[in-house]
Design a protein around this motif. Structure first.
Motif, PDB file in Angstrom:
ATOM      1  N   ASN A 322       5.630  -5.312   0.579  1.00 52.96           N
ATOM      2  CA  ASN A 322       6.071  -3.981   0.147  1.00 52.96           C
ATOM      3  C   ASN A 322       6.011  -3.058   1.368  1.00 52.96           C
ATOM      4  N   ILE A 323       7.163  -2.617   1.841  1.00 51.16           N
ATOM      5  CA  ILE A 323       7.241  -1.846   3.077  1.00 51.16           C
ATOM      6  C   ILE A 323       6.412  -0.570   3.013  1.00 51.16           C
ATOM      7  N   VAL A 324       6.386   0.092   1.851  1.00 50.08           N
ATOM      8  CA  VAL A 324       5.593   1.320   1.709  1.00 50.08           C
ATOM      9  C   VAL A 324       4.116   1.014   1.819  1.00 50.08           C
ATOM     10  N   HIS A 325       3.667  -0.048   1.182  1.00 49.49           N
ATOM     11  CA  HIS A 325       2.258  -0.439   1.248  1.00 49.49           C
ATOM     12  C   HIS A 325       1.871  -0.813   2.682  1.00 49.49           C
ATOM     13  N   GLU A 326       2.719  -1.590   3.329  1.00 49.56           N
ATOM     14  CA  GLU A 326       2.393  -2.043   4.686  1.00 49.56           C
ATOM     15  C   GLU A 326       2.360  -0.883   5.670  1.00 49.56           C
ATOM     16  N   GLN A 327       3.334   0.023   5.584  1.00 48.28           N
ATOM     17  CA  GLN A 327       3.364   1.165   6.503  1.00 48.28           C
ATOM     18  C   GLN A 327       2.211   2.132   6.227  1.00 48.28           C
ATOM     19  N   THR A 328       1.887   2.329   4.971  1.00 51.16           N
ATOM     20  CA  THR A 328       0.769   3.224   4.629  1.00 51.16           C
ATOM     21  C   THR A 328      -0.549   2.650   5.128  1.00 51.16           C
ATOM     22  N   ALA A 329      -0.743   1.356   4.949  1.00 53.92           N
ATOM     23  CA  ALA A 329      -1.971   0.712   5.414  1.00 53.92           C
ATOM     24  C   ALA A 329      -2.106   0.855   6.928  1.00 53.92           C
ATOM     25  N   ARG A 330      -1.031   0.634   7.659  1.00 50.61           N
ATOM     26  CA  ARG A 330      -1.091   0.756   9.114  1.00 50.61           C
ATOM     27  C   ARG A 330      -1.312   2.216   9.525  1.00 50.61           C
ATOM     28  N   TRP A 331      -0.680   3.158   8.832  1.00 50.39           N
ATOM     29  CA  TRP A 331      -0.863   4.579   9.146  1.00 50.39           C
ATOM     30  C   TRP A 331      -2.325   4.990   8.989  1.00 50.39           C
ATOM     31  N   ILE A 332      -2.991   4.424   8.009  1.00 49.67           N
ATOM     32  CA  ILE A 332      -4.402   4.737   7.764  1.00 49.67           C
ATOM     33  C   ILE A 332      -5.319   3.957   8.693  1.00 49.67           C
ATOM     34  N   TRP A 333      -5.070   2.657   8.832  1.00 47.51           N
ATOM     35  CA  TRP A 333      -6.058   1.792   9.460  1.00 47.51           C
ATOM     36  C   TRP A 333      -6.081   1.854  10.982  1.00 47.51           C
ATOM     37  N   PHE A 334      -4.950   2.010  11.642  1.00 46.85           N
ATOM     38  CA  PHE A 334      -4.987   2.039  13.111  1.00 46.85           C
ATOM     39  C   PHE A 334      -5.830   3.202  13.640  1.00 46.85           C
ATOM     40  N   PRO A 335      -5.628   4.442  13.166  1.00 44.07           N
ATOM     41  CA  PRO A 335      -6.483   5.531  13.663  1.00 44.07           C
ATOM     42  C   PRO A 335      -7.959   5.359  13.308  1.00 44.07           C
ATOM     43  N   VAL A 336      -8.257   4.860  12.102  1.00 40.07           N
ATOM     44  CA  VAL A 336      -9.662   4.753  11.710  1.00 40.07           C
ATOM     45  C   VAL A 336     -10.355   3.655  12.495  1.00 40.07           C
ATOM     46  N   VAL A 337      -9.636   2.562  12.815  1.00 40.72           N
ATOM     47  CA  VAL A 337     -10.224   1.509  13.644  1.00 40.72           C
ATOM     48  C   VAL A 337     -10.441   2.023  15.065  1.00 40.72           C
ATOM     49  N   GLN A 338      -9.499   2.836  15.582  1.00 42.68           N
ATOM     50  CA  GLN A 338      -9.674   3.411  16.921  1.00 42.68           C
ATOM     51  C   GLN A 338     -10.887   4.337  16.964  1.00 42.68           C
ATOM     52  N   ARG A 339     -11.048   5.173  15.955  1.00 43.14           N
ATOM     53  CA  ARG A 339     -12.219   6.068  15.923  1.00 43.14           C
ATOM     54  C   ARG A 339     -13.509   5.256  15.854  1.00 43.14           C
ATOM     55  N   ALA A 422      -1.136  16.385   0.765  1.00 45.18           N
ATOM     56  CA  ALA A 422      -1.215  16.662  -0.673  1.00 45.18           C
ATOM     57  C   ALA A 422      -2.576  16.290  -1.244  1.00 45.18           C
ATOM     58  N   LEU A 423      -3.272  15.397  -0.551  1.00 45.22           N
ATOM     59  CA  LEU A 423      -4.639  15.012  -0.972  1.00 45.22           C
ATOM     60  C   LEU A 423      -5.695  15.915  -0.342  1.00 45.22           C
ATOM     61  N   GLU A 424      -5.253  16.947   0.389  1.00 42.45           N
ATOM     62  CA  GLU A 424      -6.128  17.900   1.089  1.00 42.45           C
ATOM     63  C   GLU A 424      -6.888  17.236   2.233  1.00 42.45           C
ATOM     64  N   GLN A 425      -6.257  16.245   2.861  1.00 40.29           N
ATOM     65  CA  GLN A 425      -6.735  15.622   4.094  1.00 40.29           C
ATOM     66  C   GLN A 425      -8.209  15.202   4.037  1.00 40.29           C
ATOM     67  N   PRO A 426      -8.567  14.287   3.157  1.00 39.38           N
ATOM     68  CA  PRO A 426      -9.954  13.807   3.127  1.00 39.38           C
ATOM     69  C   PRO A 426     -10.287  13.040   4.401  1.00 39.38           C
ATOM     70  N   GLU A 427     -11.542  13.086   4.807  1.00 39.22           N
ATOM     71  CA  GLU A 427     -11.965  12.318   5.977  1.00 39.22           C
ATOM     72  C   GLU A 427     -11.824  10.819   5.674  1.00 39.22           C
ATOM     73  N   ILE A 428     -11.251  10.082   6.600  1.00 35.77           N
ATOM     74  CA  ILE A 428     -11.046   8.646   6.393  1.00 35.77           C
ATOM     75  C   ILE A 428     -12.035   7.867   7.254  1.00 35.77           C
ATOM     76  N   THR A 429     -12.771   6.968   6.619  1.00 37.16           N
ATOM     77  CA  THR A 429     -13.716   6.098   7.303  1.00 37.16           C
ATOM     78  C   THR A 429     -13.407   4.649   6.943  1.00 37.16           C
ATOM     79  N   LEU A 430     -14.088   3.719   7.612  1.00 38.31           N
ATOM     80  CA  LEU A 430     -13.903   2.307   7.267  1.00 38.31           C
ATOM     81  C   LEU A 430     -14.261   2.055   5.811  1.00 38.31           C
ATOM     82  N   GLN A 431     -15.264   2.780   5.318  1.00 39.77           N
ATOM     83  CA  GLN A 431     -15.744   2.539   3.959  1.00 39.77           C
ATOM     84  C   GLN A 431     -14.764   3.039   2.897  1.00 39.77           C
TER      85      GLN A 431
END
Length: 446
Positions: A322-339, A422-431
Motif C-alpha cells: 500500500n503506497i500510502v502506508h509505505e510512504q507514511t511509515a518512511r516519513w515517520i521512521w527515517f527522522p525518528v531513527v536519525q534522532r 492535524a494531529l497537533e504535531q505529537p512528539e514521535i519516538t521509537l516507542q
C-alpha cells in the motif's frame, strides 16, 4: 604622692607606650614583607559572579552532564578566561542545582525507580548495563546513582546481566592505534545490519579522539554520491577537513575521496600527497577506528530500533504494498531513527573512558573532551580549516546525492505534513512511532 613624683611616673608610662607601639609597627612591617600574600588578594582576581556565569554553567552541564569540578574549571578558563577555584565552583553549582554527584540526590525512591524504568523501556533487548543507563539519564538531567540503577535492573531485568556477561560474547582482537591529535585522520565506513529494514547507516569517526563526528541514516549507503554528501556535511559541521581520510576500498568512497583530495590541495597545498597521502585505503579488518564501533552501535542501539520497527511492521495494521502506508511509515521512521542515532552518538561521545596508562591514544576523559581540548591529553589539533562558502557550493552541486538520500516522494511530504499538523504535531519516538502512524493513516484515508 607628690606632684613631682606623679609627673615622673606619667612620663615613664608614655615612654613605654611609645616603645611598645614602635615594636608592634616593626613586627607588622616584618610580617608584611615576608607574607606570601601581603595584599590580602587571592590569585583568582577575575572570579565572576554567579549571575555572570549561570547560563554558561547550565550549558556546560546540559552538554556535558558527566563534568567534574576540574572539567568546569578547565572549560571556563579555556573558553572564557575565568579563573575559579574548586570551592567556588562547587558553591555555584550547588546554588544552581547542578550537582556533579548523584549522592546528594534526594529524589523519592519511587520517582527514581520510574525514571529508570522509563529509560529501560527504550532498551527492550536489555543491551545496556547500569553504567550506560546512568550516562543516558545524566544526559536527560537525572543524577541517579549507579547503585540505585543496578538495584532496579536486578529487580526488573535480571536476565539482562546474564546476556551482557563477558563470557557470553565473543571478544574481538584489537590493534593498537596511534595518532597526533584530533582531525589527523577520519575513519569512514557503512553499517549494513539495518539494511533489511531499509535503514542504511554511514559513519565518520575521528581516530585520535574516537569521537563519532557524523553518522547518517540513509536509504542506501552503497552510493558514492550519498557518501560524498555525508562527507561534505561532516566537513561543514567540523569547519574543516582532516589531514587524511581512511576507509576500505569500496566503490562508494569515490566522491568523498575526490572532495578530500581537492579540498586539501586548495587549503593545504604544502601537504604533498606523495609524502602524506590525503587518503588511506585499508583492508576492512584494519579500518578499526570506525569498524570497532559498529558492534556496540548495533547491539546497544540497532537491535532496539529493529525491535520497535518490526513490532509494528508485522502488527497487522501495516499493509505491505500500500503506497500510502509505505510512504507514511518512511516519513515517520527515517527522522525518528536519525534522532535516535544522534542521541546514541551523543551518549557515546560523553562516555568517560577509564584511564589506561598503556593506551597510546587518550584516556581518562570523554571523546568530546579529547576532541575539544587535545593539549590536555597530549595531542594537538590537526584540522585544516575550509571556507564554508566552498563547502556550500560543493553541496549545492550534489543533486544526485541529495536525491538518493530522499526517503519519500516530494509530493507526499506536503500531504504527510498536513496530516501530522492535524494531529497537533505529537512528539514521535521509537516507542510511539507506530501509534502516530495509525493516527496519520486515519487522517489520510478519510
Amino acid at each position: 604622692m607628690s606632684k613631682k613624683r606623679k609627673g615622673k611616673e606619667k612620663a615613664r608610662e608614655e615612654s613605654n607606650s611609645d616603645h611598645d607601639s614602635d615594636t608592634i609597627d616593626r613586627e607588622t612591617l616584618e610580617i608584611s614583607s615576608t607574607a606570601r600574600n601581603p595584599s590580602g588578594k587571592n590569585q583568582y582576581a577575575s572570579t565572576p559572579s554567579l549571575q555572570e556565569i549561570a547560563n554558561i554553567l547550565r550549558e556546560y552541564h546540559k552538554s556535558n552532564p558527566d563534568f567534574r569540578y576540574a572539567d568546569y574549571i578547565d572549560a571556563l578558563a579555556r573558553d572564557h578566561g575565568y579563573k575559579i577555584g574548586r570551592t567556588k565552583i562547587a558553591g555555584y553549582l550547588s546554588q544552581l542545582g547542578l550537582s556533579t554527584s548523584s549522592r546528594g540526590n534526594r529524589m523519592p525512591k519511587s520517582e527514581k525507580t520510574q525514571i529508570i524504568l522509563d529509560e529501560l523501556a527504550k532498551d527492550p533487548l536489555q543491551t545496556r548495563g547500569p553504567r550506560a543507563i546512568k550516562e543516558s539519564l545524566n544526559l536527560l538531567g537525572h543524577k541517579i546513582g549507579r547503585g540505585d540503577i543496578s538495584d532496579v535492573m536486578h529487580d526488573f531485568e535480571e536476565e539482562g546481566f546474564k546476556k551482557r556477561h563477558p563470557r557470553a560474547k565473543k571478544k574481538t582482537n584489537r590493534t593498537p592505534l596511534t595518532a597526533v591529535g584530533p582531525d589527523e585522520e577520519w575513519s569512514m565506513d557503512g553499517h549494513d545490519k539495518l539494511n533489511a529494514a531499509g535503514f542504511g547507516v554511514y559513519g565518520i569517526r575521528d581516530k585520535w579522539a574516537k569521537k563519532r563526528l557524523h553518522y547518517r541514516v540513509v536509504p542506501s549507503n552503497r552510493y558514492a554520491a550519498v557518501v560524498g554528501v555525508v562527507f561534505l556535511e561532516c566537513v561543514k559541521k567540523c569547519g574543516g577537513i582532516p589531514i587524511q581520510g581512511s576507509s576500505d576500498r569500496g566503490s562508494e568512497i569515490r566522491d568523498a575521496y575526490a572532495f578530500q583530495k581537492s579540498l586539501r590541495e586548495m587549503f593545504a597545498p604544502d601537504l604533498l600527497d606523495a609524502v602524506v597521502p590525503s587518503w588511506m585505503f585499508l583492508p576492512s579488518p584494519q579500518n578499526i577506528t570506525v569498524e570497532s564501533g559498529w558492534r556496540s552501535l548495533f547491539y546497544t542501539w540497532g537491535v532496539n530500533v529493529l525491535e520497535f520497527y518490526n513490532s509494528g511492521l508485522h502488527g497487522g495494521f501495516f499493509e505491505q504494498g500500500n503506497i500510502v502506508h509505505e510512504q507514511t511509515a518512511r516519513w515517520i521512521w527515517f527522522p525518528v531513527v536519525q534522532r535516535s542515532l544522534d542521541n546514541f552518538c551523543n551518549e557515546q561521545n560523553n562516555h568517560r573512558i577509564q584511564k589506561q596508562t598503556e593506551k597510546l591514544l587518550p584516556s581518562g576523559g570523554t571523546p568530546n573532551q579529547f576532541y575539544s581540548n587535545p593539549a590536555k591529553y597530549g595531542g594537538k589539533s590537526c584540522l585544516i580549516p575550509v571556507e564554508e562558502a566552498v563547502v556550500d557550493e560543493l553541496l549545492a552541486n550534489c543533486q544526485e546525492g541529495h536525491e538518493r538520500m530522499r526517503y519519500v516522494d516530494t509530493a507526499f511530504e506536503e500531504i504527510a505534513q498536513a496530516a501530522y499538523d492535524a494531529l497537533e504535531q505529537p512528539e514521535i519516538t521509537l516507542q510511539n512511532a507506530w501509534t502516530v502512524f495509525r493516527a496519520m493513516i486515519g487522517k489520510l484515508e478519510m
